[in-house]
Design a protein around this motif. Structure first.
Motif, short mmCIF file in Angstrom:
data_model
loop_
_atom_site.label_atom_id
_atom_site.label_comp_id
_atom_site.label_asym_id
_atom_site.label_seq_id
_atom_site.Cartn_x
_atom_site.Cartn_y
_atom_site.Cartn_z
N ALA A 199 -18.08 -1.34 -10.57
CA ALA A 199 -17.72 -1.45 -11.99
C ALA A 199 -17.10 -2.80 -12.31
N GLU A 200 -16.62 -3.50 -11.28
CA GLU A 200 -15.97 -4.81 -11.41
C GLU A 200 -14.79 -4.75 -12.38
N ARG A 201 -13.88 -3.84 -12.04
CA ARG A 201 -12.67 -3.68 -12.85
C ARG A 201 -11.53 -3.16 -12.00
N TYR A 202 -10.30 -3.41 -12.47
CA TYR A 202 -9.11 -2.90 -11.81
C TYR A 202 -8.83 -1.47 -12.27
N ILE A 203 -8.45 -0.61 -11.33
CA ILE A 203 -8.06 0.76 -11.62
C ILE A 203 -6.60 0.92 -11.25
N LYS A 204 -5.77 1.25 -12.21
CA LYS A 204 -4.33 1.37 -11.95
C LYS A 204 -4.06 2.61 -11.12
N VAL A 205 -3.23 2.47 -10.08
CA VAL A 205 -2.82 3.59 -9.25
C VAL A 205 -1.30 3.67 -9.26
N ASP A 206 -0.77 4.64 -8.54
CA ASP A 206 0.67 4.85 -8.49
C ASP A 206 1.37 3.56 -8.05
N PRO A 207 2.41 3.14 -8.76
CA PRO A 207 3.10 1.91 -8.35
C PRO A 207 3.86 2.11 -7.04
N MET A 208 4.12 1.00 -6.34
CA MET A 208 4.92 1.06 -5.12
C MET A 208 6.35 1.48 -5.45
N ASN A 209 7.04 1.97 -4.45
CA ASN A 209 8.46 2.30 -4.62
C ASN A 209 9.31 1.04 -4.74
N GLU A 210 8.87 -0.04 -4.09
CA GLU A 210 9.59 -1.31 -4.11
C GLU A 210 8.77 -2.38 -4.81
N ALA A 211 9.42 -3.18 -5.62
CA ALA A 211 8.75 -4.36 -6.17
C ALA A 211 8.54 -5.36 -5.04
N ARG A 212 7.37 -6.03 -5.04
CA ARG A 212 7.05 -6.95 -3.93
C ARG A 212 6.29 -8.17 -4.45
N TRP A 213 6.75 -9.32 -4.01
CA TRP A 213 6.09 -10.61 -4.25
C TRP A 213 5.95 -11.26 -2.89
N TYR A 214 4.69 -11.55 -2.46
CA TYR A 214 4.39 -12.02 -1.09
C TYR A 214 4.39 -10.87 -0.08
N PRO A 215 3.78 -9.72 -0.36
CA PRO A 215 3.72 -8.67 0.65
C PRO A 215 2.45 -8.77 1.49
N THR A 216 2.47 -8.11 2.64
CA THR A 216 1.27 -7.94 3.47
C THR A 216 0.86 -6.48 3.44
N LEU A 217 -0.45 -6.22 3.29
CA LEU A 217 -1.01 -4.88 3.35
C LEU A 217 -1.89 -4.78 4.59
N THR A 218 -1.63 -3.77 5.43
CA THR A 218 -2.36 -3.59 6.68
C THR A 218 -2.81 -2.14 6.80
N THR A 219 -4.09 -1.91 7.11
CA THR A 219 -4.61 -0.56 7.28
C THR A 219 -4.14 0.03 8.61
N LEU A 220 -3.71 1.30 8.59
CA LEU A 220 -3.22 1.99 9.77
C LEU A 220 -4.29 2.91 10.36
N SER A 221 -3.94 3.61 11.45
CA SER A 221 -4.90 4.45 12.18
C SER A 221 -5.52 5.53 11.32
N ASP A 222 -4.75 6.10 10.42
CA ASP A 222 -5.24 7.22 9.61
C ASP A 222 -5.90 6.76 8.32
N GLY A 223 -6.13 5.47 8.15
CA GLY A 223 -6.77 4.96 6.95
C GLY A 223 -5.81 4.67 5.82
N LYS A 224 -4.54 5.05 6.00
CA LYS A 224 -3.54 4.71 5.00
C LYS A 224 -3.17 3.23 5.14
N VAL A 225 -2.52 2.68 4.14
CA VAL A 225 -2.22 1.25 4.11
C VAL A 225 -0.72 1.02 4.10
#
Length: 654
Positions: free
Chosen positions: A277-303
């Motif tokens: 669709a080439e669009r952003y879909i809003k999801v639940d916001p993080m619990n913490e505000a973050r500027w310069y975070p790293t996102l890494t996929t874990l064993s169970d597919g969660k991030v």
């Protein structure tokens, strides 16, 4: 909109030793006139020769039409073969103030580019590929930094307490807080939700002991400008608009509120980008505000979301959280661990997380900078010794060497903390399959290098290019050099030099046709004398590796679009007899010298040549390990004996 490409016509002879040697020889035979007049022309001719390109590759620049150019900060390869280019405000406060946030989708095969609405300032966000092919994007910019001399209103962190166990409280942006002792008034710059209090009971007797107040954090500034409105001590603050029980139960507490320098401040916003669709879909916001975070996929597919500057510009104090793609919601990890911003975190074959020590900046010098293996569940961290130049890992690059089964990592260059002039020319290797992993030095880069870009290629080499010797290319220190690293030989080989300098806010990623694209660069100054402000590099550059100049590439005609871990898949090809290797390469999501997604996985390969003019087949076998082969979309590269890859086929691994 279709961008145009411009081929290089002028190059400095000193960049390639071979060409320089040839020109000097000719100059010796024909006199100084040839040396002065012919060097640049001969250089342009020399680098365009087939034999030169077959050994060194070739660079070219892609110019987008003026209205489609942007300050690209982030780039990710989508499963459609297109590239997501994200600027947000593009490190330009004028864009931020005007709420001009940019995203582009570029199709390198068709040469088209499209603007995409951008819902928040995704400048300095985090991102990673999800199993369904969407890209998770989380964090970004709430407010730009301000230097001490530019701060006119005292401000800082206000912690809002809610002692009511029956309901949360919402404090609107613009709410005024007035100190009970100092009488000074401060204004909330953003809304904040303060959770309800938690009741405490004695575990032995069940007796009620009281309430633990719910806490919310908000950035506040003085209602008026001037040094007289600074505070120097803790005070309790009444909240305007609250009456009765709400006024008694809800209040603010702040320490020093000053005219100090203000760092960038993060947001909680999170989105999934849908590549179809080439669009952003809003999801639940993080619990913490973050500027310069790293996102890494874990064993169970969660991030896993780690580090970043929070809503008041402070380093998130080890409060890491996990995104569940099924529910599209976030939850805290059971344990806390603090890292500098944009830490390089990779999922290992045993499900733990490897931290190389590479990072992109903010954080204390003595917290969370040692490399090691992290068990997220138990918070056990095992340090890995032997790192050379350990105080120069900021702005270094880290890559999981191909094939990923070997679990060998290369840490490349880096610099001192902050705006330090110190940089490292070293590369460091670590083998996580060793009984006692330890870093050892690899081949030298020849000079200290911050912001090196590294992209895994389908022939199992790694392209390392660009960077600068000083912070943000200061003093004209951009490095116009490129090398291919051979993991088997543990050696570099110089190849054709890039046309454009790349330092801070730059990156690279492998395309499905086997080429590599480079984006961005945000120099502090535009001249070696450091007298003119820098200009953001908006041009895209493409490197065509040597293997694409070594004859006709193999063709893969047909095959399944889905692969199973531990299973086999067969593809029809007229070139079955010449194919030698098969690799699954995960698409990149790159920013700030951080790309924890890319990995190249070796597949088993069985060939069945065709008979009587008919196409043959190749059958690939996928490893079983879920941590090695994470669910999701991959480029399947089949490569011949000369290292020439077929154009990648997109396959989904489940």
């Amino acid at each position: 909109m279709t961008p145009r490409r411009t081929s290089p016509s002028r190059r400095k002879a000193r960049r390639i030793a071979l060409v320089t040697a040839v020109v000097l020889a000719l100059a010796g035979a024909n006199g100084p006139w040839l040396y002065r007049f012919g060097t640049e022309k001969y250089h342009a001719y020399a680098i365009d020769r087939p034999e030169y390109k077959a050994g060194n590759g070739r660079w070219e620049i892609v110019e987008f039409p003026e209205g489609y150019r942007q300050n690209t900060i982030h780039a990710a390869l989508l499963r459609t073969g297109k590239v997501l280019l994200v600027a947000g405000s593009g490190n330009d406060r004028r864009n931020f103030d005007a709420k001009r946030f940019d995203t582009r989708v570029w199709d390198p095969a068709k040469g088209t580019i499209k603007k995409v609405p951008t819902p928040s300032d995704l400048f300095c966000t985090g991102h990673t590929q999800l199993a369904d092919g969407n890209l998770l994007v989380a964090g970004g910019t709430q407010r730009y930094e301000r230097l001490k001399g530019d701060v006119t209103k005292a401000g800082g962190l206000m912690v809002v307490h809610n002692e009511n166990p029956d309901k949360p409280m919402t404090i609107k942006g613009g709410t005024r807080f007035t100190g009970k002792k100092n009488g000074k008034t401060f204004v909330a710059q953003d809304p904040v939700l303060v959770p309800r209090a938690t009741k405490k009971f004695d575990p032995a007797t069940g007796k009620f002991l009281g309430n633990d107040a719910g806490l919310g954090r908000v950035y506040v500034e003085a209602a008026r400008s001037g040094a007289r409105y600074r505070t120097g001590a803790e005070d309790n603050y009444r909240i305007e608009g609250l009456t009765g029980a709400d006024a008694r139960n809800t209040y603010g507490i702040a320490q020093k509120l000053a005219l100090d320098k203000r760092d960038f401040q993060g947001i909680r916003d999170a989105y999934e980008f849908d590549p179809v669709a080439e669009r952003y879909i809003k999801v639940d916001p993080m619990n913490e505000a973050r500027w310069y975070p790293t996102l890494t996929t874990l064993s169970d597919g969660k991030v896993l979301s780690v580090s970043g500057l929070d809503e008041v510009g402070q380093l998130v104090p080890g409060k890491n959280e996990v995104y569940d793609p099924r529910t599209r919601k976030w939850s805290y990890t059971r344990k806390e661990r603090q890292f500098p911003t944009y830490p390089a975190l990779f999922l290992t074959r045993n499900g733990k997380v490897f931290y190389s020590g590479s990072n992109a900046g903010y954080g204390p010098a003595d917290v969370g900078r040692d490399p090691g293996i992290w068990d997220v569940e138990t918070d056990r961290f095992t340090r890995i010794p032997g790192m050379s130049d350990p105080d120069r890992l900021e702005t270094s690059g880290t890559v999981l060497l191909p094939p990923a089964q070997e679990e060998k990592y290369l840490v490349i260059g880096g610099g001192g903390i902050g705006e330090s002039r110190r940089s490292s020319e070293r590369t460091r290797l670590v083998d996580l399959k060793a009984k006692k992993p330890r870093f050892t030095d690899g081949p030298s880069l020849g000079r200290g290098t911050r912001y090196p870009q590294a992209s895994i290629l389908p022939d199992d080499t790694v392209l390392v290019s660009g960077g600068s010797q000083d912070y943000r290319g200061r003093s004209g220190s951009d490095i116009l050099e490129a090398r291919l690293y051979d993991p088997e030989k543990n050696s570099f080989r110089r190849v054709a030099d890039p046309l454009v300098g790349r330092n801070y806010h730059s990156g690279s990623l492998l395309l499905p046709d086997g080429r590599v694209m480079f984006f961005g660069s945000d120099p502090l100054y535009a001249d070696p004398a450091n007298s003119t402000p820098g200009v953001f590099e908006q041009r895209i550059e493409i490197y065509t590796p040597p293997y694409l100049f070594r004859g006709e590439r193999p063709v893969v005609e047909d095959g399944p679009g889905t692969l199973r871990r531990g299973g086999e898949a067969t593809f029809r090809t007229p070139d079955a007899g010449r194919l030698a290797t098969a690799r699954l390469i995960r698409p990149s999501a790159s920013t700030h010298v951080t790309d924890v997604d890319q990995r190249s996985i070796a597949l088993g390969l069985r060939r069945t040549p065709g008979k009587a003019g008919k196409a043959g087949t190749v059958t690939v076998t996928v490893p079983k390990n879920r941590n090695l082969v994470q669910p999701g979309w991959y480029m399947l590269f089949l490569t011949d004996r000369d290292g020439v890859p077929a154009t990648a086929r997109w396959v989904k691994v489940s």
